[in-house]
Write an enzyme that holds these catalytic residues in place. Structure first.
Site, PDB file in Angstrom:
ATOM      1  CG  HIS A 141      -1.941  -1.017   0.960  1.00  0.00           C
ATOM      2  ND1 HIS A 141      -2.448  -1.775   0.069  1.00  0.00           N
ATOM      3  CD2 HIS A 141      -2.933  -1.687   1.993  1.00  0.00           C
ATOM      4  CE1 HIS A 141      -3.344  -2.472   0.225  1.00  0.00           C
ATOM      5  NE2 HIS A 141      -3.520  -2.670   1.748  1.00  0.00           N
ATOM      6  CG  HIS A 212      -8.139  -1.355   2.018  1.00  0.00           C
ATOM      7  ND1 HIS A 212      -8.628  -2.423   2.880  1.00  0.00           N
ATOM      8  CD2 HIS A 212      -6.832  -1.933   1.701  1.00  0.00           C
ATOM      9  CE1 HIS A 212      -8.100  -3.299   3.093  1.00  0.00           C
ATOM     10  NE2 HIS A 212      -6.748  -3.164   2.342  1.00  0.00           N
ATOM     11  CD  GLU A 354      -8.039  -4.399  -0.894  1.00  0.00           C
ATOM     12  OE1 GLU A 354      -7.042  -4.068  -0.884  1.00  0.00           O
ATOM     13  OE2 GLU A 354      -8.386  -5.332  -0.037  1.00  0.00           O
TER      14      GLU A 354
END
Length: 389
Positions: A141, A212, A354
């Protein structure tokens, strides 16, 4: 107030909330989901942070903080018309900002690169870059100070739209290029949360943005959510090793617990530890190769995945132009941390959906490309539509 009473734990908390929400004058009114907006008013990195509320006329309310571009709550009516918050999170900015004692990616606008890059190794235009290795030896991420822990500049042009902008400098977490990115949240009249991600760069780089949010449609996130019924419109998935890194293979879901082409309760397959992919992840934490993506283009008019609660009757349908969707079943929940309204979330309490390029796409040359060059525009779209089934 009925919804708030059902969620708050303990008579003392209920009384306090009632006093706040029923007081007139200068006192702040709670949101439909029971949030106090003043609990989000602060300054981080010399930038103002607050809670923004988006609404429509059909009972949908979405609360978002510009810290990390995070969806804090998402309220929609259940089958009885009761407002139901269907995402996990915290009810104050202090916990969101504390990456040590309450780490989370709850509801965030993830960047610069969502999901994992193998061992943090990135090659752009023939030059190698070593990215942070913040998750099982991989870059996850965007690194430990990715965009979920940064403050976006916010503009709310109307009651149903929020525009968040971030400027990521060249060298941010060792990624090349100065990137200007925008996340636009819009609440549509048909109870859809529509999200667009746009970005440009001054130097070739990689970009892979996503939302998310952790969805629990049952109305009670104190209990696991494996009763929820999942559908994924995908014939194939990308297997991962025991460090959650894609192996480079693309495999058929046929005859495996990865097959959600016919919707079924997650509980039917999530405990099948005879299958190595389930065993390694202690649940689902995998990328599916969407059938809605063909010939380099995604069809965001077709449902790519859905989630349904037989308890509340709430149906979530997902649409995206991206090639993949990461389905994550909250395998790392169950930490004992008190979250929104004091609730401690158990393992497998929720499902993340996602939209994304496949994990580690920069190192898998045959997969859809995540590279962005100067003069090009990155555009990603995902929509979560809520209705009653």
């Amino acid at each position: 107030m009925k919804y708030l009473k059902n969620l708050l734990l303990g008579a003392g908390l209920v009384v306090t909330a009632l006093m706040v929400s029923c007081t007139t004058g200068s006192k702040t009114q709670l949101t439909e989901s029971g949030l106090n907006p003043t609990a989000f008013d602060t300054t981080i990195n010399n930038k103002p942070v607050k809670l923004y509320t988006l609404k429509n006329a059909n009972g949908m309310e979405v609360c978002i903080t510009n810290f990390g571009g995070r969806v804090v709550s998402l309220c929609v009516p259940d089958k009885n018309g009761k407002p139901t918050d269907v995402v996990l999170g915290y009810d104050n900015i202090k916990q969101y900002a504390d990456s040590v004692n309450s780490p989370s990616d709850y509801g965030s606008s993830v960047g610069r690169y969502a999901n994992r890059i193998n061992k943090g190794n990135l090659t752009v235009n023939g030059k190698n870059y070593q990215l942070p290795q913040n998750n099982f030896g991989h870059c996850l991420h965007g690194g430990p100070s990715g965009w979920m822990y940064q403050v976006y500049d916010a503009k709310q042009p109307n009651d149903s739209t929020l525009i968040l902008t971030i400027v990521s400098p060249d060298g941010d977490n060792n990624f090349p290029g100065k990137v200007t990115a925008t996340t636009t949240y819009t609440v549509l009249s048909n109870n859809t949360l529509d999200i667009t991600f746009d970005a440009t760069t001054d130097k070739e780089t990689v970009v892979n943005m996503t939302n998310h949010s952790y969805f629990n449609l049952n109305g009670d996130p104190s209990k696991e959510g494996t009763n929820m019924v999942l559908y994924v419109n995908a014939d194939n998935f990308t297997p991962a090793d025991n460090t959650y890194m894609t192996t480079g293979e693309i495999k058929s879901v046929e005859g495996t617990p990865m097959d959600f082409r016919k919707a079924h309760a997650i509980s039917e397959t999530i405990n099948d530890t005879t299958y190595d992919q389930i065993k390694n992840a202690t649940g689902y934490d995998h990328n599916w190769c969407l059938n809605t993506y063909k010939d380099g283009k995604g069809d965001d008019t077709k449902v790519c995945a859905s989630l349904y609660s037989p308890i509340t009757g709430i149906l979530l349908e997902m649409y995206t132009n991206e090639p993949g969707v990461q389905v994550y079943t909250g395998n790392f929940q169950g930490t004992g941390i008190a979250c929104k309204h004091g609730i401690k979330y158990p393992k497998h309490v929720s499902v993340c959906l996602e939209s994304q390029k496949y994990p580690d796409s920069p190192n898998k040359k045959d997969w859809p490309s995540p590279y962005l060059k100067p003069g090009e525009k990155y555009h990603s779209h995902v929509a979560y539509k809520f209705s009653i089934k």
